[in-house]
Scaffold this motif. Structure first.
Motif, PDB file in Angstrom:
ATOM      1  N   PHE A   1      17.962  10.360   0.023  1.00  0.00           N
ATOM      2  CA  PHE A   1      18.146  10.047  -1.395  1.00  0.00           C
ATOM      3  C   PHE A   1      17.422  11.074  -2.260  1.00  0.00           C
ATOM      4  N   GLY A   2      16.188  11.410  -1.877  1.00  0.00           N
ATOM      5  CA  GLY A   2      15.418  12.400  -2.635  1.00  0.00           C
ATOM      6  C   GLY A   2      16.080  13.769  -2.622  1.00  0.00           C
ATOM      7  N   ILE A   3      16.564  14.190  -1.455  1.00  0.00           N
ATOM      8  CA  ILE A   3      17.227  15.497  -1.348  1.00  0.00           C
ATOM      9  C   ILE A   3      18.505  15.519  -2.183  1.00  0.00           C
ATOM     10  N   THR A   4      19.243  14.416  -2.179  1.00  0.00           N
ATOM     11  CA  THR A   4      20.467  14.330  -2.984  1.00  0.00           C
ATOM     12  C   THR A   4      20.162  14.465  -4.473  1.00  0.00           C
ATOM     13  N   LEU A   5      19.077  13.831  -4.917  1.00  0.00           N
ATOM     14  CA  LEU A   5      18.675  13.966  -6.319  1.00  0.00           C
ATOM     15  C   LEU A   5      18.350  15.417  -6.659  1.00  0.00           C
ATOM     16  N   LEU A   6      17.630  16.089  -5.759  1.00  0.00           N
ATOM     17  CA  LEU A   6      17.278  17.488  -6.000  1.00  0.00           C
ATOM     18  C   LEU A   6      18.518  18.366  -6.035  1.00  0.00           C
ATOM     19  N   GLN A   7      19.468  18.088  -5.139  1.00  0.00           N
ATOM     20  CA  GLN A   7      20.707  18.864  -5.126  1.00  0.00           C
ATOM     21  C   GLN A   7      21.443  18.744  -6.457  1.00  0.00           C
ATOM     22  N   HIS A   8      21.537  17.531  -6.983  1.00  0.00           N
ATOM     23  CA  HIS A   8      22.287  17.316  -8.221  1.00  0.00           C
ATOM     24  C   HIS A   8      21.498  17.737  -9.460  1.00  0.00           C
ATOM     25  N   ALA A   9      20.206  18.039  -9.261  1.00  0.00           N
ATOM     26  CA  ALA A   9      19.412  18.610 -10.348  1.00  0.00           C
ATOM     27  C   ALA A   9      19.315  20.125 -10.212  1.00  0.00           C
ATOM     28  N   ASP A  10      20.005  20.680  -9.193  1.00  0.00           N
ATOM     29  CA  ASP A  10      19.995  22.127  -8.910  1.00  0.00           C
ATOM     30  C   ASP A  10      18.581  22.638  -8.658  1.00  0.00           C
ATOM     31  N   LEU A  11      17.829  21.872  -7.850  1.00  0.00           N
ATOM     32  CA  LEU A  11      16.462  22.249  -7.503  1.00  0.00           C
ATOM     33  C   LEU A  11      16.347  22.460  -5.998  1.00  0.00           C
ATOM     34  N   VAL A  12      15.202  22.976  -5.590  1.00  0.00           N
ATOM     35  CA  VAL A  12      14.898  23.087  -4.174  1.00  0.00           C
ATOM     36  C   VAL A  12      13.635  22.286  -3.906  1.00  0.00           C
TER      37      VAL A  12
ATOM     38  N   ALA B   1      16.529  25.115   3.631  1.00  0.00           N
ATOM     39  CA  ALA B   1      17.945  24.796   3.852  1.00  0.00           C
ATOM     40  C   ALA B   1      18.659  24.576   2.525  1.00  0.00           C
ATOM     41  N   LEU B   2      17.993  23.843   1.619  1.00  0.00           N
ATOM     42  CA  LEU B   2      18.598  23.551   0.319  1.00  0.00           C
ATOM     43  C   LEU B   2      18.795  24.832  -0.483  1.00  0.00           C
TER      44      LEU B   2
ATOM     45  N   VAL C   1      16.141  14.141  12.312  1.00  0.00           N
ATOM     46  CA  VAL C   1      16.776  15.296  11.668  1.00  0.00           C
ATOM     47  C   VAL C   1      18.301  15.139  11.686  1.00  0.00           C
ATOM     48  N   SER C   2      18.826  14.706  12.831  1.00  0.00           N
ATOM     49  CA  SER C   2      20.274  14.502  12.943  1.00  0.00           C
ATOM     50  C   SER C   2      20.750  13.411  11.980  1.00  0.00           C
ATOM     51  N   LEU C   3      19.954  12.325  11.885  1.00  0.00           N
ATOM     52  CA  LEU C   3      20.318  11.234  10.986  1.00  0.00           C
ATOM     53  C   LEU C   3      20.270  11.687   9.537  1.00  0.00           C
ATOM     54  N   LEU C   4      19.223  12.437   9.179  1.00  0.00           N
ATOM     55  CA  LEU C   4      19.116  12.933   7.803  1.00  0.00           C
ATOM     56  C   LEU C   4      20.279  13.872   7.483  1.00  0.00           C
ATOM     57  N   SER C   5      20.639  14.730   8.434  1.00  0.00           N
ATOM     58  CA  SER C   5      21.766  15.643   8.225  1.00  0.00           C
ATOM     59  C   SER C   5      23.048  14.855   7.979  1.00  0.00           C
ATOM     60  N   ALA C   6      23.235  13.790   8.753  1.00  0.00           N
ATOM     61  CA  ALA C   6      24.443  12.965   8.578  1.00  0.00           C
ATOM     62  C   ALA C   6      24.435  12.248   7.234  1.00  0.00           C
ATOM     63  N   LEU C   7      23.270  11.717   6.845  1.00  0.00           N
ATOM     64  CA  LEU C   7      23.176  10.972   5.585  1.00  0.00           C
ATOM     65  C   LEU C   7      23.411  11.871   4.373  1.00  0.00           C
ATOM     66  N   THR C   8      22.824  13.081   4.403  1.00  0.00           N
ATOM     67  CA  THR C   8      23.002  13.981   3.256  1.00  0.00           C
ATOM     68  C   THR C   8      24.442  14.486   3.163  1.00  0.00           C
ATOM     69  N   SER C   9      25.143  14.541   4.291  1.00  0.00           N
ATOM     70  CA  SER C   9      26.539  14.990   4.261  1.00  0.00           C
ATOM     71  C   SER C   9      27.440  13.972   3.547  1.00  0.00           C
TER      72      SER C   9
END
Length: 211
Positions: free
Chosen positions: A19-30, A38-39, A80-88
């Motif tokens: 959820f946190g990574i998704t927020l950063l992605q949509h805020a165009d942050l790293v 990776a981001l 890591v695999s679960l996080l990769s799947a969730l962020t996808s």
């Protein structure tokens, strides 16, 4: 024996981090660590975050096997695999944007909470997380400060892809993550398995054994 409570807690930790990574992605942050690298790379490479994140973590698994053991390493690979799947799954979300300040604070706090839960369950998200937990267990170093050091480096690398202003907001996100980890350091340390004490041999006990 499968521990359902641990599995649910690891799932919760991965969900919070995703959820946190998704927020950063949509805020165009790293952000920091291998997730930040990776981001940042997703902005310049035609690859998804989940693919880049999984690939970057591969070398760190060797260190984990040697210094943290197979149980921790397998748990980390699963996380890591679960996080990769969730962020996808972000692919299926409607397009939206979030203010960089809000994305930095809420994204950083969510990632910090997720990582803390994973640390408490002998799991990590790879990369700097592995080193932070190793140093915390071996030398009682503050995992928040260790993560912050690696995170600043990752954000510095990511400045080329997001720019100076976004980089400043990204720094705010890693401070939020480090703050949450520092608050949780006591619980993280307390979750470390305590080795069972070996029974002390006595002369009387030895005589009884012989009989």
């Amino acid at each position: 024996m499968i521990n359902i409570t641990n599995i649910l807690q690891v799932l919760a930790g991965c969900l919070l981090a995703a959820f946190g990574i998704t927020l950063l992605q949509h805020a165009d942050l790293v952000t920091g660590g291998t997730a930040g690298l990776a981001l940042g790379l997703t902005y310049v490479l035609p690859l998804s975050f989940s693919a880049v994140f999984f690939i970057i973590n591969l070398p760190f698994y060797v260190f984990s096997v040697v210094h943290m053991g197979w149980n921790f390493t397998l748990n980390t690979i699963a996380a890591v695999s679960l996080l990769s799947a969730l962020t996808s799954l972000d692919y299926f979300l409607p397009a939206f944007s979030i203010h960089p300040a809000a994305g930095a604070i809420f994204g950083g706090v969510s990632i910090g909470a997720g990582i803390s839960i994973l640390f408490m369950n002998n799991t990590s998200l790879g990369g700097a997380n592995i080193l932070a937990l190793f140093l915390q267990r071996r030398f009682q170093w503050n995992p928040g400060k260790v993560n912050l050091s690696f995170d600043i480096l990752a954000v510095a690398v990511g400045l080329a892809s997001v720019g100076l202003i976004a980089g400043a907001y990204s720094t705010l996100s890693i401070i939020a993550t480090a703050f949450v980890l520092s608050i949780a350091k006591g619980k993280i340390a307390a979750s470390r398995p305590v080795p069972k004490a070996k029974p002390r041999a006595t002369r009387q006990g030895a005589l009884i054994e012989k009989q």
